[in-house]
Motif scaffolding. Sequence first.
Motif, PDB file in Angstrom:
ATOM      1  N   LYS A  68       1.319  -1.325  -0.623  1.00 55.37           N
ATOM      2  CA  LYS A  68      -0.174  -0.104  -0.387  1.00 55.37           C
ATOM      3  C   LYS A  68       1.071   1.324   0.050  1.00 55.37           C
ATOM      4  N   LYS A  69       0.755   2.230  -0.192  1.00 53.94           N
ATOM      5  CA  LYS A  69       0.970   3.521  -0.712  1.00 53.94           C
ATOM      6  C   LYS A  69       0.780   4.274  -0.216  1.00 53.94           C
ATOM      7  N   LYS A  70       1.377   4.720   0.921  1.00 53.19           N
ATOM      8  CA  LYS A  70       1.347   5.936   1.400  1.00 53.19           C
ATOM      9  C   LYS A  70       0.765   6.997   0.950  1.00 53.19           C
ATOM     10  N   PRO A  71       0.283   7.667   1.863  1.00 55.92           N
ATOM     11  CA  PRO A  71      -0.769   9.091   0.692  1.00 55.92           C
ATOM     12  C   PRO A  71       0.401  10.195   0.850  1.00 55.92           C
ATOM     13  N   ILE A  72       0.472  10.929   0.022  1.00 57.46           N
ATOM     14  CA  ILE A  72       0.852  12.110   0.111  1.00 57.46           C
ATOM     15  C   ILE A  72       0.056  13.321   0.887  1.00 57.46           C
ATOM     16  N   ASN A  73       1.297  13.718   2.183  1.00 55.87           N
ATOM     17  CA  ASN A  73       0.955  15.154   2.780  1.00 55.87           C
ATOM     18  C   ASN A  73       0.732  16.216   1.536  1.00 55.87           C
ATOM     19  N   PRO A  74      -0.063  17.225   0.972  1.00 58.31           N
ATOM     20  CA  PRO A  74       0.100  18.174   0.455  1.00 58.31           C
ATOM     21  C   PRO A  74       0.919  18.610   0.806  1.00 58.31           C
ATOM     22  N   LYS A  75       0.993  19.174   2.401  1.00 63.81           N
ATOM     23  CA  LYS A  75       1.579  19.750   2.693  1.00 63.81           C
ATOM     24  C   LYS A  75       2.961  20.253   2.367  1.00 63.81           C
ATOM     25  N   SER A  76       3.720  19.146   2.837  1.00 65.86           N
ATOM     26  CA  SER A  76       5.013  18.339   2.399  1.00 65.86           C
ATOM     27  C   SER A  76       5.322  17.737   1.193  1.00 65.86           C
ATOM     28  N   PHE A  77       4.298  17.886   0.878  1.00 66.20           N
ATOM     29  CA  PHE A  77       4.725  17.869  -0.985  1.00 66.20           C
ATOM     30  C   PHE A  77       5.598  19.051  -1.363  1.00 66.20           C
ATOM     31  N   ARG A  78       4.423  19.709  -1.406  1.00 69.56           N
ATOM     32  CA  ARG A  78       4.640  21.586  -2.100  1.00 69.56           C
ATOM     33  C   ARG A  78       5.949  22.319  -1.514  1.00 69.56           C
ATOM     34  N   ILE A  79       6.355  21.796   0.050  1.00 69.51           N
ATOM     35  CA  ILE A  79       7.059  22.383   0.245  1.00 69.51           C
ATOM     36  C   ILE A  79       8.589  21.883  -0.321  1.00 69.51           C
ATOM     37  N   SER A  80       8.267  20.252  -0.188  1.00 71.83           N
ATOM     38  CA  SER A  80       9.756  19.640  -0.627  1.00 71.83           C
ATOM     39  C   SER A  80      10.025  19.925  -2.743  1.00 71.83           C
ATOM     40  N   LEU A  81       8.821  20.772  -3.214  1.00 71.25           N
ATOM     41  CA  LEU A  81       8.322  20.723  -4.561  1.00 71.25           C
ATOM     42  C   LEU A  81       9.841  21.882  -4.161  1.00 71.25           C
ATOM     43  N   TRP A  82       9.196  22.693  -4.088  1.00 72.46           N
ATOM     44  CA  TRP A  82       9.197  24.262  -3.850  1.00 72.46           C
ATOM     45  C   TRP A  82      10.903  24.413  -2.905  1.00 72.46           C
ATOM     46  N   ASN A  83      11.574  23.048  -2.310  1.00 73.02           N
ATOM     47  CA  ASN A  83      13.160  23.245  -2.019  1.00 73.02           C
ATOM     48  C   ASN A  83      13.419  22.463  -3.306  1.00 73.02           C
ATOM     49  N   GLN A  84      13.486  22.160  -3.850  1.00 74.19           N
ATOM     50  CA  GLN A  84      13.822  21.393  -5.091  1.00 74.19           C
ATOM     51  C   GLN A  84      14.512  22.858  -6.589  1.00 74.19           C
ATOM     52  N   ARG A  85      13.680  23.737  -6.312  1.00 71.95           N
ATOM     53  CA  ARG A  85      13.556  24.895  -7.260  1.00 71.95           C
ATOM     54  C   ARG A  85      15.205  25.366  -7.365  1.00 71.95           C
ATOM     55  N   ASP A  86      16.473  25.943  -8.232  1.00 71.79           N
ATOM     56  CA  ASP A  86      17.344  26.232  -8.479  1.00 71.79           C
ATOM     57  C   ASP A  86      17.503  27.174  -9.303  1.00 71.79           C
ATOM     58  N   ASP A  87      15.964  28.022  -8.532  1.00 68.35           N
ATOM     59  CA  ASP A  87      16.251  29.549  -9.868  1.00 68.35           C
ATOM     60  C   ASP A  87      15.893  30.825  -8.075  1.00 68.35           C
TER      61      ASP A  87
END
Length: 50
Positions: A7-26
């Motif tokens: 079973k896949k663990k449900p994705i927490n939308p807030k932590s998902f957005r934070i991880s995307l934001w932290n991956q930005r290189d601009d």
Amino acid sequence: MVVKKEKKKPINPKSFRISLWNQRDDCYSDERSAGTVKKQDKIEMSFVGG
């Protein structure tokens, strides 16, 4: 033989957005607030199908 799917663990939308934001290189937000970004002309929506 029975294969059990993990079973896949449900994705927490807030932590998902934070991880995307932290991956930005601009640094657009920093550059924009510093005034180093060139202002671009606005696009007329009727030209782009809006």
